[in-house]
Design an enzyme around this catalytic site. Sequence first.
Site, PDB file in Angstrom:
ATOM      1  N   CYS A   6       0.841  -1.200   0.000  1.00 15.34           N
ATOM      2  CA  CYS A   6       0.000   0.000   0.000  1.00 15.34           C
ATOM      3  C   CYS A   6       0.877   1.251   0.000  1.00 15.34           C
ATOM      4  O   CYS A   6       0.613   2.206  -0.739  1.00 15.34           O
ATOM      5  CB  CYS A   6      -0.923  -0.013   1.212  1.00 15.34           C
ATOM      6  SG  CYS A   6      -2.149   1.324   1.203  1.00 15.34           S
TER       7      CYS A   6
ATOM      8  N   CYS B 120      -6.736  -3.527   6.707  1.00 15.90           N
ATOM      9  CA  CYS B 120      -7.983  -2.793   6.511  1.00 15.90           C
ATOM     10  C   CYS B 120      -9.041  -3.604   5.791  1.00 15.90           C
ATOM     11  O   CYS B 120     -10.227  -3.488   6.087  1.00 15.90           O
ATOM     12  CB  CYS B 120      -7.716  -1.484   5.773  1.00 15.90           C
ATOM     13  SG  CYS B 120      -7.003  -1.659   4.125  1.00 15.90           S
TER      14      CYS B 120
END
Length: 360
Positions: A103, A201
Amino acid sequence: MKKKVIIAMSGGVDSSVAAYLMIQAGYECAGATMKLYDKPQDISANTRACCTPSDTEDARHVAAGLGILYYVFPMQEEFRKNVIQKFSDTYFAGGTPNPCIDCNRFLKFDALLQKARELGAEYIASGHYARIEQDPDTGRYLLKKGLDPSKDQSYVLYSMNQDQLSHTLFPLGGYTKAEIRRIAQEQGFVNADKPESQDICFVPDGDYASFIEEYTGKHSQPGNFVDQNGNILGHHKGQIHYTIGQRRGLGISAPESLYVCGKSLKDNTVILGGKQDLLTDTCYVSDINLIPWDKMPGPVSCKVKVRYRQPEQPAIAEQVGEDLLKITFSQPQRAVTPGQAAVLYDGDTVLGGGTILGEV
């Protein structure tokens, strides 16, 4: 004219204080949150995941209080391709990925930097605990640890290249977490006492295998647990349910504790052994990024982390191919896991790193 910076605002206290500090430093600031996925998340009060809808609202609230513009950038497709898909592919290939590194690599310091440039900004900033300095002798930008050793995040930033380092600011690098909390409280930020996110997440319940099977529509086929000699010890429920070093949840009765020591995709076996079978003094690393040099000048004495929370270990690193490092540890290391990152340090300077390979 003030230099323009886009601050990556996750809704947490760190990125909120980063925005405040950039304003105080005299930059023209705007906040930005990346919208990474659409699927509603079943998030309980005990879940400590990031990138939730409430996080976006917290970021918006802080940006409004600071009087700065605030953007939400839709980046679902980039996140799906570069993080979720890679996460799933790595598990099915027998590895254990670190999606937070991907990410940072593909979203925060690539896609977000591109967005910032489209808006005429020279820099992006984030709430990472790390530092960037320019080497006066070579002109290259260097990545360094944050001064708070308990919060240093340089491990997950090793893939930053020279262009990214030269256009990124880490205003929290010289602060401790306690100092950041205090600043947030003094400024009355809504998230001043917000707990830190710890869960992945897109898998807030921590059940990676179920998420992967639902996401891909593929199922990890059951097979055999075997010992170091290939003798069958029992049956596993699919390779993606296991990672190197795992002891719990094997369902095998044995006189001594057994650990996952390896996987064989060829015959769909999970290899078990004792503690001693987890030890290795050598590993190979690919998909490398080097920061002080374009190419390693020769064998380098350094310290290496093969997991985020692991203490650094003395080693010799040598570049043995265009995209291949050989790392030889001074002492055998436990559970060096394919798919995870090996990151090299010289003191507080990050030399680079890459992805640990299973076999070469």
